[in-house]
Enzyme design. Structure first.
Site, mmCIF file in Angstrom:
data_model
loop_
_atom_site.group_PDB
_atom_site.id
_atom_site.type_symbol
_atom_site.label_atom_id
_atom_site.label_comp_id
_atom_site.label_asym_id
_atom_site.label_seq_id
_atom_site.Cartn_x
_atom_site.Cartn_y
_atom_site.Cartn_z
ATOM 1 N N ASP A 1 2.477 1.969 3.267
ATOM 2 C CA ASP A 1 3.487 1.019 3.792
ATOM 3 C C ASP A 1 4.868 1.488 3.383
ATOM 4 O O ASP A 1 5.834 1.368 4.127
ATOM 5 C CB ASP A 1 3.305 -0.389 3.206
ATOM 6 C CG ASP A 1 1.920 -0.951 3.417
ATOM 7 O OD1 ASP A 1 1.257 -0.540 4.379
ATOM 8 O OD2 ASP A 1 1.516 -1.820 2.615
ATOM 9 N N HIS B 1 0.889 -1.164 0.000
ATOM 10 C CA HIS B 1 0.000 0.000 0.000
ATOM 11 C C HIS B 1 0.926 1.213 0.000
ATOM 12 O O HIS B 1 2.000 1.170 0.607
ATOM 13 C CB HIS B 1 -0.831 0.102 1.277
ATOM 14 C CG HIS B 1 -1.738 -1.049 1.558
ATOM 15 N ND1 HIS B 1 -1.318 -2.161 2.231
ATOM 16 C CD2 HIS B 1 -3.046 -1.241 1.278
ATOM 17 C CE1 HIS B 1 -2.339 -2.997 2.357
ATOM 18 N NE2 HIS B 1 -3.399 -2.469 1.777
HETATM 19 C C1 XUL Z 1 -7.534 -6.870 4.091
HETATM 20 C C2 XUL Z 1 -6.720 -7.228 2.926
HETATM 21 C C3 XUL Z 1 -5.866 -6.147 2.365
HETATM 22 C C4 XUL Z 1 -5.704 -6.197 0.888
HETATM 23 C C5 XUL Z 1 -4.927 -5.044 0.316
HETATM 24 O O1 XUL Z 1 -8.340 -7.891 4.556
HETATM 25 O O2 XUL Z 1 -6.730 -8.353 2.486
HETATM 26 O O3 XUL Z 1 -4.625 -6.221 2.988
HETATM 27 O O4 XUL Z 1 -5.085 -7.364 0.472
HETATM 28 O O5 XUL Z 1 -5.460 -3.810 0.653
#
Ligand code: XUL
Ligand code: CO
Length: 448
Positions: A112, A109
Site C-alpha cells: 500500500d 501493507h
Molecule cells: C482481509 C483483511 C486484511 C487484513 C490485513 O479480509 O481483513 O485486510 O486486515 O491484511
C-alpha cells in the site's frame, strides 16, 4: 496555522478539520458523539478508542469489483507520474485525511505504501524510501503507526499461499518480503505487526498436506518473531482470524483455532488476536463472542472495526453502524482491560457507488460516532453493574463451600458425585433472565 497537514496539494480542499458538534448538529461533516477529549471512566475517548485508518481501503482501493471497473477516481492516483511519485501523492493525501479527521493511528501493507519493484531488492528499496517519507509525516503530525503488515496474497506467486505454499521457493520469497515489512514497521515505531492469513489455507484437501502446511506456517511465524525481536521490535504480533475468503478454508479460522495454533508452535507469549467483526460473522460467530473468547484466553490484542451484512455471507467490509454491536464489543474490550498496543482499525470500505470525496469522511465519522456510543453504553453497563452483577451472582455457588473446593481442584470425581447425590433434592435452579438483560441493555442504548 491550520491544525492539519497539507502537502504540495490539498486533496480534500472542501473539507476542514472535523469537529465535535454534539448530537443536535445536522452537519454530516461533524462528530455527534465522538468527543476525543471527553473523559469516559478514567480515560479520554480518544485513548479508549485509538482509531486507526486502513491505508488499503481508503487510499488504494478504487471500487473495482468482480463485475465492474473502478468508480473511485482519486485525485492522488489521477495525478500519478511514476509509481513512486504516485505513492508519494497517496501518502500526502492519507496524512491530510488522518489529520483532518483526527485519527491518531494508521495501518498499512507494504504494497500500500510502496509499489512492488521488478526484483525483491527494488521492492525493498521502494519501501525503505517511502518509509523515510512516512516517518517525516508521522513526526510532523503526531500520527502513529498502529501496525504494519505484508501483502502476501495479491501477487500471482502467492496463489497457493505464502508461508503455507507447497513450493519452498515461494515461502522463502515471502520471508524476504516480511523481513522488509518488519524493518519498515520498526523504523516507523509500529506498535504491532499483523499476520492475516491471506491465502494461507486450501482450496481442496485433495492436493493439500494440511499438517505440513500448518507446520510451515508455525515455523515461519516463529522465525519472523525471532528476527523482529533481534532487530529490537518491542511491539505485539497479531494474527487476524478469518475462516474463508479468498481460500475455501483458512488456517486462522477463528480465535479458538488460532489460540491452539499459537500454543502448538510456541507463539502464545508474543502473539495476540486482531479481531475483525466481519470475519467473526463469516466464522458463524458474532463480534462479541470472538472478543470474549480472546479475552478469556488472555489473547485479546486489537480490532479491525467493520461489519458485514445481515443477509449475505461474505466479507462486505462495511463501516460500523450497529450500536448494539459496538456496545457489546466495547463492553468486552473494557472488561479485557482496554487497548494497550492495539486499537480500532477501520478495515472498511465505502460502497462502490459512494463517489463524493466527502463520503470517505462521512463513513469514518459514522464509524467513530458508532464506537463512541458503544463506549458510552459499555461504560454504563460496567458502572451501573446490573448486568455484570447478575453474571457474578449466577456463579455464587462456586464462591464458598464445595463449589469453591471444586474450582480449586480440591474434589475428586467420586467426592463430586457423592455431593451430587446429596444435593439432588435441593438444587438452586434459577432463571437466566435473558429477556430482562436485553431490556436493560436497550434502556442504556436509548439513554433512559
Ligand atoms: C482481509 C483483511 C486484511 C487484513 C490485513 O479480509 O481483513 O485486510 O486486515 O491484511
Ligand atoms: Co482485517
Amino acid at each position: 496555522m491550520a491544525d492539519f497537514y497539507v502537502g504540495k496539494k490539498e486533496y480534500f480542499p472542501k473539507i476542514k478539520k472535523i469537529k465535535y458538534e454534539g448530537p443536535k448538529s445536522d452537519n454530516p461533516l461533524a462528530f455527534k458523539y465522538y468527543d476525543p477529549e471527553k473523559l469516559v471512566g478514567k480515560k479520554k475517548m480518544k485513548d479508549h478508542l485509538r482509531f486507526a485508518i486502513a491505508y488499503w481501503h481508503s487510499f488504494c482501493a478504487d471500487g473495482t469489483d468482480p463485475f465492474g471497473q473502478a468508480t473511485h477516481v482519486h485525485p492522488w492516483t489521477s495525478d500519478a507520474g511514476t509509481p513512486m511519485e504516485a505513492a508519494e501523492h497517496k501518502l500526502d493525501a492519507a496524512f491530510e485525511f488522518f489529520t483532518k479527521l483526527g485519527a491518531n493511528f494508521y495501518c498499512f501493507h507494504d504494497r500500500d505504501l510502496a509499489p512492488e519493484g521488478q526484483t525483491p531488492a527494488e521492492s525493498e528499496k521502494n519501501l525503505v524510501e517511502m518509509t523515510g517519507k512516512a516517518k517525516k509525516l508521522q513526526k510532523a503530525t503526531g500520527v502513529k503507526l498502529l501496525w504494519g503488515t505484508a501483502n502476501l496474497f495479491s501477487n500471482p506467486r502467492y496463489m497457493n499461499g505464502a508461508a503455507s505454499n507447497p513450493e519452498f521457493g515461494v515461502l522463502a520469497v515471502a520471508a524476504n518480503q516480511v523481513k522488509a515489512a518488519i524493518d519498515a514497521t520498526i523504523e516507523l515505531g509500529g506498535q504491532g505487526y499483523t499476520f492475516w492469513g491471506g491465502r494461507e489455507g486450501y482450496m481442496t484437501l485433495l492436493n493439500t498436506d494440511l499438517k505440513r502446511e500448518k507446520d510451515h506456517l508455525g515455523r515461519f511465524f516463529a522465525l519472523a518473531r525471532d528476527y523482529a525481536r533481534k532487530q529490537g521490535f518491542k511491539g505485539v504480533f497479531y494474527v487476524e482470524p478469518k475462516p474463508m475468503e479468498p481460500t475455501k478454508h483458512q488456517y486462522d479460522y477463528d480465535v479458538e483455532t488460532v489460540a491452539l495454533f499459537l500454543k502448538n508452535y510456541g507463539l502464545e507469549k508474543d502473539f495476540r488476536m486482531n479481531i475483525e467483526s466481519n470475519h467473526a460473522e463469516l466464522a458463524g460467530h458474532d463480534f462479541f463472542h470472538e472478543l470474549e473468547t480472546a479475552s478469556a484466553l488472555g489473547l485479546f490484542g486489537s480490532v479491525d472495526a467493520n461489519r458485514g451484512d445481515f443477509i449475505n455471507g461474505w466479507d462486505t467490509d462495511q463501516f460500523p453502524w450497529s450500536v448494539y454491536e459496538t456496545a457489546l464489543a466495547m463492553y468486552a474490550i473494557l472488561r479485557a482491560g482496554g487497548f494497550t498496543t492495539g486499537g480500532l482499525n477501520f478495515d472498511a470500505k465505502i460502497r462502490r457507488n459512494s463517489v463524493d470525496p466527502a463520503d470517505l469522511f462521512i463513513a469514518h465519522i459514522g464509524g467513530m460516532d458508532t464506537f463512541a456510543i458503544g463506549l458510552e453504553v459499555a461504560n454504563r453497563i460496567v458502572k451501573d453493574g446490573v448486568i455484570p452483577g447478575f453474571v457474578k451472582k449466577r456463579y455464587a455457588s462456586f464462591n464458598t463451600g464445595d463449589g469453591a473446593k471444586f474450582e480449586k481442584g480440591g474434589l475428586n470425581f467420586t467426592e463430586l458425585a457423592k455431593i451430587g447425590g446429596e444435593k439432588y433434592g435441593s438444587l438452586g435452579i434459577s432463571s437466566g433472565k435473558q429477556e430482562y438483560l436485553e431490556n436493560v441493555l436497550n434502556s442504556y442504548l436509548l439513554g433512559l
